[in-house]
Design a protein around this motif. Sequence first.
Motif, PDB file in Angstrom:
ATOM      1  N   THR A 173       0.832  -1.222   0.000  1.00  0.00           N
ATOM      2  CA  THR A 173       0.000   0.000   0.000  1.00  0.00           C
ATOM      3  C   THR A 173       0.861   1.265   0.000  1.00  0.00           C
ATOM      4  OG1 THR A 173      -0.170  -0.307   2.383  1.00  0.00           O
ATOM      5  CG2 THR A 173      -2.068  -0.966   1.077  1.00  0.00           C
ATOM      6  N   GLU A 174       2.026   1.205   0.684  1.00  0.00           N
ATOM      7  CA  GLU A 174       2.901   2.396   0.731  1.00  0.00           C
ATOM      8  C   GLU A 174       3.278   2.824  -0.676  1.00  0.00           C
ATOM      9  OE1 GLU A 174       2.489   3.447   4.363  1.00  0.00           O
ATOM     10  OE2 GLU A 174       3.777   4.602   2.974  1.00  0.00           O
ATOM     11  N   LYS A 175       3.605   1.825  -1.509  1.00  0.00           N
ATOM     12  CA  LYS A 175       4.008   2.113  -2.904  1.00  0.00           C
ATOM     13  C   LYS A 175       2.893   2.863  -3.631  1.00  0.00           C
ATOM     14  CE  LYS A 175       4.472  -0.472  -7.243  1.00  0.00           C
ATOM     15  NZ  LYS A 175       4.491  -1.841  -7.848  1.00  0.00           N
ATOM     16  N   TRP A 176       1.664   2.445  -3.409  1.00  0.00           N
ATOM     17  CA  TRP A 176       0.534   3.048  -4.145  1.00  0.00           C
ATOM     18  C   TRP A 176       0.154   4.410  -3.562  1.00  0.00           C
ATOM     19  CZ3 TRP A 176      -1.340   1.218  -8.714  1.00  0.00           C
ATOM     20  CH2 TRP A 176      -0.799  -0.015  -9.123  1.00  0.00           C
ATOM     21  N   ILE A 177       0.376   4.557  -2.253  1.00  0.00           N
ATOM     22  CA  ILE A 177       0.152   5.882  -1.640  1.00  0.00           C
ATOM     23  C   ILE A 177       1.128   6.872  -2.270  1.00  0.00           C
ATOM     24  CG2 ILE A 177       0.521   7.201   0.501  1.00  0.00           C
ATOM     25  CD1 ILE A 177      -1.927   5.729   0.976  1.00  0.00           C
ATOM     26  N   GLY A 213     -11.852   6.701  -4.437  1.00  0.00           N
ATOM     27  CA  GLY A 213     -12.608   6.535  -3.195  1.00  0.00           C
ATOM     28  C   GLY A 213     -12.126   7.453  -2.095  1.00  0.00           C
ATOM     29  N   PHE A 214     -11.102   8.288  -2.438  1.00  0.00           N
ATOM     30  CA  PHE A 214     -10.593   9.257  -1.443  1.00  0.00           C
ATOM     31  C   PHE A 214     -10.849  10.674  -1.925  1.00  0.00           C
ATOM     32  CE2 PHE A 214      -8.008   8.107   2.249  1.00  0.00           C
ATOM     33  CZ  PHE A 214      -8.157   6.734   2.218  1.00  0.00           C
ATOM     34  N   GLY A 215     -11.107  11.559  -0.995  1.00  0.00           N
ATOM     35  CA  GLY A 215     -11.286  12.981  -1.307  1.00  0.00           C
ATOM     36  C   GLY A 215     -12.729  13.302  -1.615  1.00  0.00           C
ATOM     37  N   LYS A 261      -8.427  -1.315   4.193  1.00  0.00           N
ATOM     38  CA  LYS A 261      -8.199  -0.791   5.550  1.00  0.00           C
ATOM     39  C   LYS A 261      -6.755  -0.340   5.718  1.00  0.00           C
ATOM     40  CE  LYS A 261     -11.932  -3.207   7.965  1.00  0.00           C
ATOM     41  NZ  LYS A 261     -12.289  -4.256   8.950  1.00  0.00           N
ATOM     42  N   LYS A 262      -5.813  -1.086   5.120  1.00  0.00           N
ATOM     43  CA  LYS A 262      -4.395  -0.705   5.202  1.00  0.00           C
ATOM     44  C   LYS A 262      -4.162   0.612   4.469  1.00  0.00           C
ATOM     45  CE  LYS A 262      -0.687  -3.255   4.181  1.00  0.00           C
ATOM     46  NZ  LYS A 262       0.036  -4.305   3.425  1.00  0.00           N
ATOM     47  N   LEU A 263      -4.789   0.740   3.311  1.00  0.00           N
ATOM     48  CA  LEU A 263      -4.656   1.948   2.489  1.00  0.00           C
ATOM     49  C   LEU A 263      -5.223   3.150   3.247  1.00  0.00           C
ATOM     50  CD1 LEU A 263      -3.535   2.092  -0.402  1.00  0.00           C
ATOM     51  CD2 LEU A 263      -5.874   1.951  -1.241  1.00  0.00           C
ATOM     52  N   GLU A 264      -6.387   2.950   3.867  1.00  0.00           N
ATOM     53  CA  GLU A 264      -7.037   4.030   4.613  1.00  0.00           C
ATOM     54  C   GLU A 264      -6.138   4.468   5.776  1.00  0.00           C
ATOM     55  OE1 GLU A 264     -10.774   2.975   6.377  1.00  0.00           O
ATOM     56  OE2 GLU A 264     -10.777   4.749   7.651  1.00  0.00           O
ATOM     57  N   GLU A 265      -5.642   3.477   6.498  1.00  0.00           N
ATOM     58  CA  GLU A 265      -4.801   3.744   7.674  1.00  0.00           C
ATOM     59  C   GLU A 265      -3.564   4.539   7.261  1.00  0.00           C
ATOM     60  OE1 GLU A 265      -6.029   3.247  10.501  1.00  0.00           O
ATOM     61  OE2 GLU A 265      -4.208   4.003  11.518  1.00  0.00           O
ATOM     62  N   ALA A 266      -2.927   4.092   6.160  1.00  0.00           N
ATOM     63  CA  ALA A 266      -1.702   4.763   5.691  1.00  0.00           C
ATOM     64  C   ALA A 266      -2.010   6.183   5.249  1.00  0.00           C
ATOM     65  CB  ALA A 266      -1.099   3.964   4.530  1.00  0.00           C
ATOM     66  N   ALA A 267      -3.105   6.363   4.504  1.00  0.00           N
ATOM     67  CA  ALA A 267      -3.423   7.704   3.976  1.00  0.00           C
ATOM     68  C   ALA A 267      -3.785   8.665   5.099  1.00  0.00           C
ATOM     69  CB  ALA A 267      -4.572   7.580   2.977  1.00  0.00           C
ATOM     70  N   LEU A 268      -4.486   8.159   6.125  1.00  0.00           N
ATOM     71  CA  LEU A 268      -4.935   9.051   7.204  1.00  0.00           C
ATOM     72  C   LEU A 268      -3.766   9.574   8.028  1.00  0.00           C
ATOM     73  CD1 LEU A 268      -8.251   7.394   8.455  1.00  0.00           C
ATOM     74  CD2 LEU A 268      -7.900   9.207   6.774  1.00  0.00           C
ATOM     75  N   HIS A 269      -2.587   8.919   7.842  1.00  0.00           N
ATOM     76  CA  HIS A 269      -1.417   9.401   8.604  1.00  0.00           C
ATOM     77  C   HIS A 269      -0.370   9.997   7.692  1.00  0.00           C
ATOM     78  CE1 HIS A 269      -3.360   6.601  11.422  1.00  0.00           C
ATOM     79  NE2 HIS A 269      -2.964   7.486  12.318  1.00  0.00           N
ATOM     80  N   ASP A 270      -0.732  10.187   6.404  1.00  0.00           N
ATOM     81  CA  ASP A 270       0.262  10.716   5.459  1.00  0.00           C
ATOM     82  C   ASP A 270       0.044  12.219   5.271  1.00  0.00           C
ATOM     83  OD1 ASP A 270       2.031   9.631   2.774  1.00  0.00           O
ATOM     84  OD2 ASP A 270       1.109  11.619   2.718  1.00  0.00           O
ATOM     85  N   PRO A 271       1.080  13.046   5.474  1.00  0.00           N
ATOM     86  CA  PRO A 271       0.917  14.508   5.418  1.00  0.00           C
ATOM     87  C   PRO A 271       0.237  14.979   4.127  1.00  0.00           C
ATOM     88  CG  PRO A 271       3.147  13.946   6.142  1.00  0.00           C
ATOM     89  CD  PRO A 271       2.479  12.657   5.767  1.00  0.00           C
ATOM     90  N   TYR A 272       0.557  14.328   2.979  1.00  0.00           N
ATOM     91  CA  TYR A 272      -0.029  14.760   1.694  1.00  0.00           C
ATOM     92  C   TYR A 272      -1.548  14.710   1.790  1.00  0.00           C
ATOM     93  CZ  TYR A 272      -1.521  14.489  -3.193  1.00  0.00           C
ATOM     94  OH  TYR A 272      -2.173  14.696  -4.398  1.00  0.00           O
ATOM     95  N   GLU A 298      -2.884  17.131   4.792  1.00  0.00           N
ATOM     96  CA  GLU A 298      -2.887  18.565   4.406  1.00  0.00           C
ATOM     97  C   GLU A 298      -4.073  18.876   3.495  1.00  0.00           C
ATOM     98  OE1 GLU A 298       1.902  18.538   4.199  1.00  0.00           O
ATOM     99  OE2 GLU A 298       0.813  19.023   2.330  1.00  0.00           O
ATOM    100  N   ARG A 299      -4.349  17.938   2.553  1.00  0.00           N
ATOM    101  CA  ARG A 299      -5.423  18.196   1.583  1.00  0.00           C
ATOM    102  C   ARG A 299      -6.784  17.714   2.086  1.00  0.00           C
ATOM    103  NH1 ARG A 299      -0.718  17.432  -0.649  1.00  0.00           N
ATOM    104  NH2 ARG A 299      -0.077  18.682  -2.453  1.00  0.00           N
ATOM    105  N   LYS A 300      -6.816  17.261   3.345  1.00  0.00           N
ATOM    106  CA  LYS A 300      -8.084  16.810   3.955  1.00  0.00           C
ATOM    107  C   LYS A 300      -8.773  15.758   3.073  1.00  0.00           C
ATOM    108  CE  LYS A 300      -8.648  21.070   6.576  1.00  0.00           C
ATOM    109  NZ  LYS A 300      -9.567  22.147   7.029  1.00  0.00           N
ATOM    110  N   LEU A 301      -7.970  14.762   2.682  1.00  0.00           N
ATOM    111  CA  LEU A 301      -8.512  13.701   1.817  1.00  0.00           C
ATOM    112  C   LEU A 301      -8.886  12.500   2.682  1.00  0.00           C
ATOM    113  CD1 LEU A 301      -5.884  13.922  -1.059  1.00  0.00           C
ATOM    114  CD2 LEU A 301      -8.138  14.997  -0.972  1.00  0.00           C
TER     115      LEU A 301
END
Length: 394
Positions: free
Chosen positions: A251-255, A269-271, A307-318, A321-324
């Motif tokens: 998931t990190e790679k795709w984030i 599905g985000f934003g 769930k892994k993707l969501e967890e990673a994105a919710l803690h990623d500054p990008y 910052e963009r409230k995604l």
Amino acid sequence: QSGYITLDTGFKNTGATTSSITFLDGEQGILKYRGYPIEQLAEKASFIEVAYLLIYGELPTQAQIDDFQYKISHQTLLHEDMKKFFDAFPHNAHPMGQLCSLVSSLSAFSPESLNPNPTKEETNLAVIKLLAKMPTIVSWIYKGSLGAPFIYPQHKLKYVNNFMHMTFGRLTEEVIIDPVVIDALDKLLILHADHEQNCSTSTVRMVGSSGSNLYASVSAGISALWGPLHGGANQAVIEMLERIKNDGGDTEKWINKAKDKDDDFRLMGFGHRVYKNFDPRAKIIKRACDNVLEKLGINDPILEIAKKLEEAALHDPYFVERKLYPNVDFYSGIIYRALGFPTEMFTVLFALGRLPGWISQWLELRDNKEPIGRPRQIYTGETRREYVEISQRG
Ligand code: SDX
């Protein structure tokens, strides 16, 4: 023309109308239909009850909902001539392309819908017919994609039960649909029922503002919903999660791919244009996802990836910052899949849920006698040029 034109591409800060149907608060993550919080409606109401609420403005009494369901259940058949339209599509034609054509064709069998000044009764008949026939159209599109015989609607069945009977029923044997499946679909349809002036609803209103009939207006909304940035995202999410799973689930790679400006990959599905907090629908659907898969005894590996993707994105500054945040489309496809629907049918299911919202917004525009929609522009083209004969052109 005198006066200034304010340019607001994408209408990010433009109010197109006034409406008393749905309230959104993007900062707080609040969604209410006719003042009722979506959490309560998703928990306690049925989809047909919510359709009544959106269209007529009040929660129905028992007598009103019985009458509404009775009227609908006696309009579920399609004119037999419509079968020619289903037969004309190649079996792999995208369901959304078929849906927008078939909904628009309903005007050919409903002369009352073409009356430029319809009576209240004529308008209500068109509303009932559309609510009643859409599930039949959707289920027959699905059967057509399998080369399977159409299953006819049954008067005695309630709205969602009838849809599931036509979709998963068989000519040769009685098929009992699990009540867990019916309840999950009912809840998903409620959560998709309206969302104020989103792209497809704004399209329905724009087309309705010219005096176009209800079927043509909703058909235009279906076309707008098809886009991957809008309703088409629920299909794109599953395709994305499958891609990540088949790529080893990193998931990190795709984030990082989603953050790369040189890469047009987006985390589908985000934003959201309005929600700058959690989409309240996504929260409910995520809980329903766990619940439905557990009850059906399904272990879908892409749920863990989601769930892994969501967890990673919710803690990623990008993303922070963009409230995604995850939106309505992020988890819905996983449930649709668990209920037995193929990916290509997901956006059509979104349209089935959104139908009462589109109808209620179209009626409101007409009741409020709103003017034809006709925005302006800032012209950036050539000033004046003289015509050149073709023999003189270089
Ligand atoms: C629906 O409007 C509604 O109410 C719609 C809906 C309804 O019920 O009717 O809620 C249903 O359509 C939900 C949204 C489904 N679409 C998707 O999931 C597709 C992925 N999401 C994005 O394309 C996007 O977030 C939108 C389309 C939902 C919103 O787009 P906006 O408001 O025009 O935001 P934007 O594209 O200008 O993005 C702002 C920034 C940009 O970065 P910067 O240029 O500022 O550096 O956020 C980035 C974007 O690149 N961004 C994303 C992203 N979404 C936005 N980056 C990676 N992945 C994403 N998903």
